[in-house]
Motif scaffolding. Sequence first.
Motif, mmCIF file in Angstrom:
data_model
loop_
_atom_site.group_PDB
_atom_site.id
_atom_site.type_symbol
_atom_site.label_atom_id
_atom_site.label_comp_id
_atom_site.label_asym_id
_atom_site.label_seq_id
_atom_site.Cartn_x
_atom_site.Cartn_y
_atom_site.Cartn_z
ATOM 1 N N TRP A 1 91.201 43.295 56.365
ATOM 2 C CA TRP A 1 91.095 43.218 57.821
ATOM 3 C C TRP A 1 90.586 44.560 58.334
ATOM 4 N N ARG A 2 89.503 44.506 59.093
ATOM 5 C CA ARG A 2 88.852 45.726 59.559
ATOM 6 C C ARG A 2 89.051 45.890 61.077
ATOM 7 N N PRO A 3 89.871 46.840 61.519
ATOM 8 C CA PRO A 3 90.043 47.048 62.960
ATOM 9 C C PRO A 3 88.808 47.697 63.576
ATOM 10 N N VAL A 4 88.411 47.222 64.747
ATOM 11 C CA VAL A 4 87.252 47.777 65.453
ATOM 12 C C VAL A 4 87.658 48.103 66.881
ATOM 13 N N HIS A 5 86.735 48.720 67.618
ATOM 14 C CA HIS A 5 87.068 49.214 68.958
ATOM 15 C C HIS A 5 86.720 48.242 70.076
ATOM 16 N N ASN A 6 85.783 47.322 69.844
ATOM 17 C CA ASN A 6 85.368 46.427 70.921
ATOM 18 C C ASN A 6 84.672 45.198 70.343
ATOM 19 N N VAL A 7 84.365 44.246 71.210
ATOM 20 C CA VAL A 7 83.744 42.988 70.798
ATOM 21 C C VAL A 7 82.369 43.240 70.188
ATOM 22 N N GLY A 8 81.590 44.125 70.804
ATOM 23 C CA GLY A 8 80.254 44.405 70.284
ATOM 24 C C GLY A 8 80.282 44.890 68.849
ATOM 25 N N GLU A 9 81.234 45.763 68.528
ATOM 26 C CA GLU A 9 81.350 46.262 67.166
ATOM 27 C C GLU A 9 81.754 45.155 66.204
ATOM 28 N N ALA A 10 82.653 44.277 66.645
ATOM 29 C CA ALA A 10 83.095 43.169 65.795
ATOM 30 C C ALA A 10 81.929 42.244 65.455
ATOM 31 N N LEU A 11 81.121 41.899 66.454
ATOM 32 C CA LEU A 11 79.998 40.993 66.215
ATOM 33 C C LEU A 11 78.898 41.681 65.417
ATOM 34 N N SER A 12 78.712 42.967 65.642
ATOM 35 C CA SER A 12 77.737 43.728 64.849
ATOM 36 C C SER A 12 78.137 43.736 63.377
ATOM 37 N N SER B 1 94.092 32.253 80.140
ATOM 38 C CA SER B 1 94.498 31.242 81.115
ATOM 39 C C SER B 1 94.769 31.830 82.490
ATOM 40 N N VAL B 2 94.965 33.147 82.566
ATOM 41 C CA VAL B 2 95.208 33.800 83.849
ATOM 42 C C VAL B 2 93.938 34.446 84.386
ATOM 43 N N GLU B 3 93.223 35.160 83.532
ATOM 44 C CA GLU B 3 92.058 35.925 83.966
ATOM 45 C C GLU B 3 90.743 35.162 83.846
ATOM 46 N N GLY B 4 90.731 34.040 83.105
ATOM 47 C CA GLY B 4 89.502 33.282 82.907
ATOM 48 C C GLY B 4 88.731 33.754 81.688
ATOM 49 N N GLY B 5 87.433 33.481 81.670
ATOM 50 C CA GLY B 5 86.600 33.840 80.529
ATOM 51 C C GLY B 5 86.491 35.349 80.353
ATOM 52 N N VAL B 6 86.415 35.788 79.096
ATOM 53 C CA VAL B 6 86.237 37.207 78.796
ATOM 54 C C VAL B 6 84.742 37.499 78.861
ATOM 55 N N THR B 7 84.315 38.148 79.929
ATOM 56 C CA THR B 7 82.882 38.258 80.215
ATOM 57 C C THR B 7 82.118 39.024 79.150
ATOM 58 N N THR B 8 82.715 40.071 78.574
ATOM 59 C CA THR B 8 82.002 40.823 77.542
ATOM 60 C C THR B 8 81.722 39.946 76.332
ATOM 61 N N THR B 9 82.650 39.072 75.988
ATOM 62 C CA THR B 9 82.447 38.163 74.864
ATOM 63 C C THR B 9 81.379 37.137 75.187
ATOM 64 N N THR C 1 73.534 36.654 74.013
ATOM 65 C CA THR C 1 72.369 37.501 73.754
ATOM 66 C C THR C 1 72.209 37.920 72.296
ATOM 67 N N LEU C 2 73.185 37.597 71.448
ATOM 68 C CA LEU C 2 73.093 37.969 70.034
ATOM 69 C C LEU C 2 72.862 36.716 69.196
ATOM 70 N N PRO C 3 71.644 36.481 68.722
ATOM 71 C CA PRO C 3 71.391 35.287 67.908
ATOM 72 C C PRO C 3 71.998 35.409 66.521
ATOM 73 N N GLY C 4 72.211 34.253 65.895
ATOM 74 C CA GLY C 4 72.664 34.251 64.507
ATOM 75 C C GLY C 4 74.163 34.155 64.324
ATOM 76 N N LEU C 5 74.897 33.718 65.368
ATOM 77 C CA LEU C 5 76.348 33.642 65.293
ATOM 78 C C LEU C 5 76.820 32.211 65.503
ATOM 79 N N ARG C 6 77.951 31.863 64.902
ATOM 80 C CA ARG C 6 78.558 30.547 65.074
ATOM 81 C C ARG C 6 80.071 30.694 65.214
ATOM 82 N N ILE C 7 80.647 29.957 66.134
ATOM 83 C CA ILE C 7 82.101 29.849 66.225
ATOM 84 C C ILE C 7 82.556 28.825 65.189
#
Length: 320
Positions: free
Chosen positions: A39-50, A67-75, A81-87
């Motif tokens: 398991w590799r800890p990272v600092h933010n979503v961008g680093e995780a996807l990179s 459920s309180v704040e809604g969608g996580v906009t950075t994610t 905008t980052l091609p090549g990813l799948r949930i």
Amino acid sequence: MNAVTDAAPIRRTYSYLGPAGTFTEAALEQVPEARGHDWRPVHNVGEALSDVLSGRSDAAMIAIENSVEGGVTTTLDALATLPGLRIVGEYLVKVDFVLVAPPGTRIEDVRVIAAHPVAYAQCYGWLGEHIPNHQHVPAASNVASALGILDGSLPADAAIAAPGIVQHHDLELLADDIGDNDNAVTRFVLVARTTAPAPPTGADKTSLIVELPEDHAGALLELLEQFSTRGINLSLLQSRPIGDELGRYRFVLDADGHIQDERMADALLGIRRFSPRVVYLGSYPRADRRIVQYPERYADDVFVEARDWIRGLIAGEPEA
């Protein structure tokens, strides 16, 4: 005589928002295939996807909706905008908070509390009732608030953090379950490089990001009709600005069903004809494993029969 040796097991790496003790780590703990791997800890979503796109990690766990704040906009913006990813999966984590302090601290001694602003807002009612005269010191994250009171980098007596923090650091648990909303939940998704979706389970979800072709009356309705006319329920619909000019939006959609369902495939064909850009994020099992219900007139065999009927007409086959 040839010696037979067992091949060493392949180790996989999973990125997550760290350090240890975060809600994201709690989500990753729900993934059976991740146990016993790196398991590799990272600092933010961008680093995780990179990490995923570069091959440094096999998959990444990221928060996508609260459920309180809604969608996580950075994610949402990163996935658009980052091609090549799948949930490839989704996981739910109950959002609960604890109040912690250095060993020996009593709750009566607490005057200044370190907390991430979002966590602080979700505990404001409890704090007003139990520590009404406190002051708030903002922290960069839930873990940073706890570490800050331990190393002295934050001028606070106590911190609001995720419950898992006490498993990793020597902290006094002053109070637990201090969140104001007992039903608060964060939805996380496990993201990998582009791959074929797993077979449908009957309890699936399909995620898309769709741009409107142009700004005109009824454009959003035309988009939604691609699903409603095929009996597909949407469990998430959120707009995000594209960023190139005012009035231009993309929509993040979660639709009940799997791309291999005939009604979903038919809807995606309609979406592809309608929109100048569609990002297919994946079809994957729902976290709640709830079977998707739909009217019988939208069953797979109805769509198959209709296509066969058209083929027969084009081929000049006699009608039955």
